[in-house]
Every structure is written in C-alpha cells, then in structure tokens.
Design a protein around this motif. Sequence first.
Motif, PDB file in Angstrom:
ATOM      1  N   ARG A 123       4.866  11.715  78.169  1.00 17.57           N
ATOM      2  CA  ARG A 123       5.991  10.977  78.572  1.00 17.57           C
ATOM      3  C   ARG A 123       7.081  12.093  79.986  1.00 17.57           C
ATOM      4  NH1 ARG A 123      10.812  10.509  76.230  1.00 17.57           N
ATOM      5  NH2 ARG A 123      12.307   8.482  76.320  1.00 17.57           N
ATOM      6  N   MET A 124       7.045  13.260  79.599  1.00 15.49           N
ATOM      7  CA  MET A 124       8.147  14.147  80.087  1.00 15.49           C
ATOM      8  C   MET A 124       8.155  13.846  81.838  1.00 15.49           C
ATOM      9  SD  MET A 124      10.930  15.230  80.413  1.00 15.49           S
ATOM     10  CE  MET A 124      11.417  15.811  77.911  1.00 15.49           C
ATOM     11  N   ILE A 125       6.368  14.217  81.775  1.00  9.58           N
ATOM     12  CA  ILE A 125       5.709  14.707  83.233  1.00  9.58           C
ATOM     13  C   ILE A 125       5.951  13.107  83.886  1.00  9.58           C
ATOM     14  CG2 ILE A 125       3.683  15.545  84.629  1.00  9.58           C
ATOM     15  CD1 ILE A 125       5.441  17.307  82.799  1.00  9.58           C
ATOM     16  N   ASP A 126       5.876  11.679  83.115  1.00  7.40           N
ATOM     17  CA  ASP A 126       5.997  11.004  84.127  1.00  7.40           C
ATOM     18  C   ASP A 126       7.291  11.097  84.356  1.00  7.40           C
ATOM     19  OD1 ASP A 126       4.337   8.973  85.151  1.00  7.40           O
ATOM     20  OD2 ASP A 126       4.824   6.815  82.971  1.00  7.40           O
ATOM     21  N   VAL A 127       8.061  10.635  83.940  1.00 11.52           N
ATOM     22  CA  VAL A 127       9.561  10.018  83.755  1.00 11.52           C
ATOM     23  C   VAL A 127      10.197  11.140  84.710  1.00 11.52           C
ATOM     24  CG1 VAL A 127      11.682   9.400  83.266  1.00 11.52           C
ATOM     25  CG2 VAL A 127      10.132   8.736  81.928  1.00 11.52           C
ATOM     26  N   ASN A 128       9.429  12.551  84.505  1.00 14.05           N
ATOM     27  CA  ASN A 128      10.782  13.969  85.742  1.00 14.05           C
ATOM     28  C   ASN A 128       9.253  14.072  86.986  1.00 14.05           C
ATOM     29  OD1 ASN A 128      12.182  13.191  83.051  1.00 14.05           O
ATOM     30  ND2 ASN A 128      12.575  15.444  82.583  1.00 14.05           N
ATOM     31  N   LEU A 129       8.729  13.943  86.753  1.00 15.61           N
ATOM     32  CA  LEU A 129       8.170  14.172  87.639  1.00 15.61           C
ATOM     33  C   LEU A 129       6.760  13.424  88.619  1.00 15.61           C
ATOM     34  CD1 LEU A 129       6.377  16.969  89.839  1.00 15.61           C
ATOM     35  CD2 LEU A 129       4.636  17.172  87.864  1.00 15.61           C
ATOM     36  N   ASN A 130       6.185  12.788  88.128  1.00 16.22           N
ATOM     37  CA  ASN A 130       5.221  11.833  88.926  1.00 16.22           C
ATOM     38  C   ASN A 130       6.177  10.642  89.561  1.00 16.22           C
ATOM     39  OD1 ASN A 130       3.162  12.792  87.090  1.00 16.22           O
ATOM     40  ND2 ASN A 130       3.135  11.527  85.817  1.00 16.22           N
ATOM     41  N   SER A 131       7.336  10.050  88.844  1.00 12.39           N
ATOM     42  CA  SER A 131       8.247   9.422  89.352  1.00 12.39           C
ATOM     43  C   SER A 131       8.614  10.069  90.675  1.00 12.39           C
ATOM     44  CB  SER A 131       8.820   9.254  88.067  1.00 12.39           C
ATOM     45  OG  SER A 131      10.634  10.307  88.606  1.00 12.39           O
ATOM     46  N   VAL A 132       8.569  11.208  90.605  1.00 13.41           N
ATOM     47  CA  VAL A 132       9.122  11.808  92.342  1.00 13.41           C
ATOM     48  C   VAL A 132       8.168  11.803  93.418  1.00 13.41           C
ATOM     49  CG1 VAL A 132      10.411  14.060  92.853  1.00 13.41           C
ATOM     50  CG2 VAL A 132      11.292  12.998  90.997  1.00 13.41           C
ATOM     51  N   PHE A 133       7.582  11.884  92.520  1.00 16.58           N
ATOM     52  CA  PHE A 133       6.190  11.402  93.792  1.00 16.58           C
ATOM     53  C   PHE A 133       5.860  10.266  94.019  1.00 16.58           C
ATOM     54  CE2 PHE A 133       1.360  10.343  94.200  1.00 16.58           C
ATOM     55  CZ  PHE A 133       1.539  10.402  95.739  1.00 16.58           C
ATOM     56  N   LEU A 134       5.971   8.933  92.982  1.00 14.56           N
ATOM     57  CA  LEU A 134       6.095   7.629  93.502  1.00 14.56           C
ATOM     58  C   LEU A 134       6.838   7.240  94.482  1.00 14.56           C
ATOM     59  CD1 LEU A 134       5.148   5.495  89.983  1.00 14.56           C
ATOM     60  CD2 LEU A 134       3.655   6.564  92.114  1.00 14.56           C
TER      61      LEU A 134
END
Length: 269
Positions: A123-134
């Motif tokens: 969840r942390m990687i999704d909200v904090n990092l994957n979101s920035v890529f998107l």
Amino acid sequence: MTTDSVLSAPNIIDRFRLNGDVALVTGAAQGIGRGFAHALAEAGASVVVADQKLELASVVAKELEAKGAKSVALEVDVTSEASVESMVKAVINNFGKLDIGVNNVGIGQWLDGEDMPYADWLRMIDVNLNSVFLCCKAEARVMIPAGGGAIVNTASMSASISNTPQNQAHYNASKAGVLHLSRSLAGEWAPKGVRVNTISPGYTRTALVADLLETPIGKELLPKWLALTPMARMAEVSDLQGALIYLVSKASPFTTGSDLVIDGGYMVW
Ligand SMILES: NC(=O)c1ccc[n+]([C@@H]2O[C@H](COP(=O)([O-])OP(=O)(O)OC[C@H]3O[C@@H](n4cnc5c(N)ncnc54)[C@H](O)[C@@H]3O)[C@@H](O)[C@H]2O)c1
C-alpha cells in the motif's frame, strides 16, 4: 558576440510570477498540498485542487478564488491509472492546458520491518511511489506535445536518510523511489522541455504527522526529533512554499533533477 544574460533577462521578481500558467496539485485538500496550491495561486496561476477528499478540496478551491485565482476542485484516487488520466483530462477541459504538475500525495506509517505485513508495504509503495509515476506520465503526455512544463514531486528527507527512532522502512524506500524516479524522468524529458524536480521536507506540522504524534510512541518522539534538528523546530507548511515557486517558475530554467531539501538542517548532522 555573446549576449549578456544578466542584462537581457527579465527582472528577477517577474521571473517568479506564474500569471497565465495552469497548475495541478494532488493531495491539495490539506497540509503541504494546500500550502502549495495557495502559493501557486498567489503567484498568479490557475490551480486545480485534486484530492480523494472532494469536500475539503472544494473548500481550498474557494480559498484560492477568494484570493482572486481561478480554481477547480477534482476528486481523484492517484493509485488508479484511470482516475489519474481523467484528472489530467479534466484539467485540459477546464483550462485548455497544463503547465505545472505538483504530485504531492503521500501517506505515513510507523512499523518495524520484521512485523510489517506485506499488504502495508504494498500500500505504501502504491500510494507514495506508483502514484507519482502515474501522475508524471499523464502530465508529460499533455506537456510534451504542448512544448514543455514543470513537474515537482514531493519526496522527503526520508528519501536520503533513515529516520530515527521510529521505524518506517517502507515509507523511506517509497520516497527514495520518488527521488530517483524524478531524476530519471528529468534526464529523459529534458530534451522534450519538461523539467522534473523534487522537494524534500523534513518533519512538517500537518495532519499526517499530527495523527502519528498522538500515538504513545509519537508522544515520546517530538523532543527527540527536535534534538536532531539544528533549527530545533518542525517545519511549517509556509516554510516550503518559496521552494515550489522557484522550481516551477522561469526563475529556474536550468534546474532539473534537483532535490530541494527543506529540513531545518536535519541532514547536516
Ligand atoms: N508532514 C511531514 O512531516 C512530511 C515530511 C516529508 C514529506 N512529506 C510528504 O508531503 C506530502 C504531503 O504530506 P502532508 O503532511 O501534507 O499529508 P496530509 O495527510 O496532511 O495530506 C495528504 C493528502 O493526500 C490525500 N490523499 C491520500 N491518499 C490519496 C489518494 N490515493 N488519492 C488522492 N488523494 C490522496 C489526502 O486526502 C490528504 O488530503 C506527502 O507526500 C508526504 O509524504 C510530509
């Protein structure tokens, strides 16, 4: 004959003005994102206030309108590619272009590594990092054909140091990812006119930290954090606003791939 850039450049204060620019800020319903939205509006930009909390985002958009800026609130879940794409589409529908993208959503959590459920890591990687890529991808896809733009991603001093005494390996790793993703995209998109930089705050007084400080371990932490900070206080959101305007304005045309750390000196010790 070479031209003298010092004599030919516009007035330095004018280079910080954003009149006519359109900006998008994610996580702008409160905290650092709200502070960024206000700074952009005060500098002259039209601002899209995007957040999963639409009601609060609408309040912020009204605050910006009261300052004379054009503003629209949008509901977004930055972990969803479809939601991010429709957010950028809505910016274009409302304002016809996108000059500035500020990708600021992030969550925090304290957990020991050996006890960390894998779901919390993901969840942390999704909200904090994957979101920035998107967000970067969706923004660049409209900025590049239009001739360029400026992106600022909110990282953290935790991208470069491991906080103590609380444990938050997943948060630190997510922010290190934001930092290096931003540097990588900065190199890739420099020839295409899109600058990408990061702002890395130290401990900043917002809801994200206030909630954590209410926990039993949180109550013990504040004096320890302050002892580790040369300026012996937490950052206020207003301490971060000037850095954003520098990075997105014509005051920083040669600045890309930079990380502006604003931590009261935490990282010098
Ligand atoms: N506060 C600090 O001490 C501190 C320090 C360094 C870095 N940061 C970073 O600054 C950024 C902002 O932090 P803050 O302290 O203002 O936090 P905050 O919790 O006050 O605000 C975060 C905002 O993001 C929104 N959000 C969360 N998940 C979302 C999602 N999936 N889609 C859309 N919106 C979502 C929330 O609704 C909230 O409005 C984060 O990236 C954080 O990691 C904060």
